[in-house]
Design an enzyme around this catalytic site. Structure first.
Site, PDB file in Angstrom:
ATOM      1  N   HIS A  41      40.221  34.861  40.834  1.00  0.00           N
ATOM      2  CA  HIS A  41      39.599  35.780  41.802  1.00  0.00           C
ATOM      3  C   HIS A  41      38.852  36.845  41.003  1.00  0.00           C
ATOM      4  CE1 HIS A  41      40.112  38.143  45.808  1.00  0.00           C
ATOM      5  NE2 HIS A  41      39.058  38.582  45.135  1.00  0.00           N
ATOM      6  N   ARG A  63      36.578  39.911  40.252  1.00  0.00           N
ATOM      7  CA  ARG A  63      36.121  41.077  41.014  1.00  0.00           C
ATOM      8  C   ARG A  63      34.989  41.750  40.245  1.00  0.00           C
ATOM      9  NH1 ARG A  63      41.621  41.020  42.551  1.00  0.00           N
ATOM     10  NH2 ARG A  63      41.805  40.824  44.810  1.00  0.00           N
ATOM     11  N   HIS A  71      40.289  41.825  35.714  1.00  0.00           N
ATOM     12  CA  HIS A  71      41.171  40.718  35.286  1.00  0.00           C
ATOM     13  C   HIS A  71      40.299  39.526  34.917  1.00  0.00           C
ATOM     14  CE1 HIS A  71      40.822  40.694  39.567  1.00  0.00           C
ATOM     15  NE2 HIS A  71      41.825  41.512  39.760  1.00  0.00           N
ATOM     16  N   GLU A 108      38.078  32.446  44.263  1.00  0.00           N
ATOM     17  CA  GLU A 108      38.165  33.339  45.416  1.00  0.00           C
ATOM     18  C   GLU A 108      37.341  34.595  45.156  1.00  0.00           C
ATOM     19  OE1 GLU A 108      42.456  32.095  47.118  1.00  0.00           O
ATOM     20  OE2 GLU A 108      42.266  34.147  46.429  1.00  0.00           O
ATOM     21  N   HIS A 159      49.078  35.119  49.284  1.00  0.00           N
ATOM     22  CA  HIS A 159      49.230  36.554  49.019  1.00  0.00           C
ATOM     23  C   HIS A 159      50.687  36.974  49.195  1.00  0.00           C
ATOM     24  CE1 HIS A 159      47.120  40.208  47.824  1.00  0.00           C
ATOM     25  NE2 HIS A 159      48.187  40.794  48.341  1.00  0.00           N
ATOM     26  N   ASP A 160      51.264  37.381  48.086  1.00  0.00           N
ATOM     27  CA  ASP A 160      52.651  37.871  48.038  1.00  0.00           C
ATOM     28  C   ASP A 160      53.689  36.800  48.364  1.00  0.00           C
ATOM     29  OD1 ASP A 160      52.233  40.371  47.042  1.00  0.00           O
ATOM     30  OD2 ASP A 160      52.287  41.392  48.985  1.00  0.00           O
ATOM     31  N   HIS A 206      50.676  36.683  41.526  1.00  0.00           N
ATOM     32  CA  HIS A 206      51.403  37.864  41.051  1.00  0.00           C
ATOM     33  C   HIS A 206      52.889  37.582  40.806  1.00  0.00           C
ATOM     34  CE1 HIS A 206      52.021  42.143  40.452  1.00  0.00           C
ATOM     35  NE2 HIS A 206      53.069  42.054  41.252  1.00  0.00           N
TER      36      HIS A 206
END
Ligand SMILES: CC(=O)[C@@H](O)[C@H](O)COP(=O)(O)O
Ligand SMILES: NCC(=O)COP(=O)(O)O
Length: 238
Positions: free
Chosen positions: A43, A45, A50, A70, A190-191, A214
């Site tokens: 992903h 950005r 990152h 993404e 996500h999470d 993560h």
């Protein structure tokens, strides 16, 4: 079995904290596939805090499974994806300064924009997915954007899971049922983690793929990347 795409953003975050090339992001992309991951997710950005755009180009040739990129469809992102040609692109409505993804698309408001971008990726032969919450109007809007898939934004599930798992999963089941009925394939992410993933996978019908970063990379600090990937895969057996 639901596919596991491993998001390696956090490997890059660690690398970038010191400069240099440790840990090696390219090697991580190779290893997650070697260790049983069904795909690699990145992903990028705009601030490249990152995964960097250069990483995305470098990773493409080592993909033997499935590459999922993404991100927010800025001009730079669209050009990157069209140049790299991953198997899947997942569009996320992150503002540039977002710490992490924190919302799905309002597919009604952004319909024309999404139709245009999705059309460009589809014409290039890239499978499309859009990040959405469980609001049924956004699921109904998603199908009109011509996307192949949706990615259900699972942070609310993860947050509520520890309090009341039945209540936490209910809107996701309803959204998945509707998505399948109107012809959308379903991803999620996500999470998600080792506590909440098994129940999610058991309860969500038609789930094709989860992308996890993560928690998985954090677990790998303690138990190693290979063992961690195997543990996540075990949660995804239906
Ligand atoms: C769309 C989504 O939920 C993920 O891509 C998430 O944004 C992970 O990226 P970070 O770990 O960099 O926040
Ligand atoms: N699409 C979700 C993703 O790639 C990883 O999200 P997270 O596990 O880092 O929260």
């Amino acid at each position: 079995m639901t596919k596991l795409s491993v998001n390696i953003n956090k490997v890059a975050t660690l690398r970038n904290s010191r400069g240099g090339n440790t840990p090696n992001v390219l090697q991580a992309a190779i290893d997650v596939q070697e260790f049983g991951g069904d795909g690699v997710t990145v992903h990028p950005r705009p601030d490249e805090r990152h995964i960097r755009y250069k990483d995305v180009y470098d990773i493409r040739p080592v993909i033997k499974t499935e590459f999922n990129i993404e991100g927010y469809p800025s001009k730079e992102f669209i050009d990157l994806v069209l140049a790299v040609r991953p198997h899947q692109v997942t569009l996320v409505p992150d503002p540039p300064e977002a710490l992490t993804s924190n919302a799905g698309w309002d597919t009604v408001t952004h319909m024309t924009f999404l139709q245009d971008v999705i059309g460009r990726f589809s014409d290039a032969g890239i499978r499309t997915s859009i990040f959405v919450d469980t609001d049924l109007k956004n699921i109904e809007g998603a199908v009109k954007t011509n996307t192949d898939r949706i990615e259900l934004y699972t942070e609310p599930y993860a947050t509520n899971f520890t309090k009341d798992r039945e209540a936490a999963i209910a809107p996701f089941v309803e959204a998945a049922e509707l998505a399948n009925k109107i012809g959308l394939k379903i991803n999620a992410g996500h999470d998600l983690n080792l506590d909440n993933l098994k129940y999610f996978n058991e309860r969500i019908p038609y789930l094709k793929e989860v992308s996890i970063g993560h928690a998985l990379i954090s677990d790998a600090l303690y138990i190693g990347l290979e063992k961690t990937i195997q543990l996540y895969k075990q949660q995804l057996i239906k």
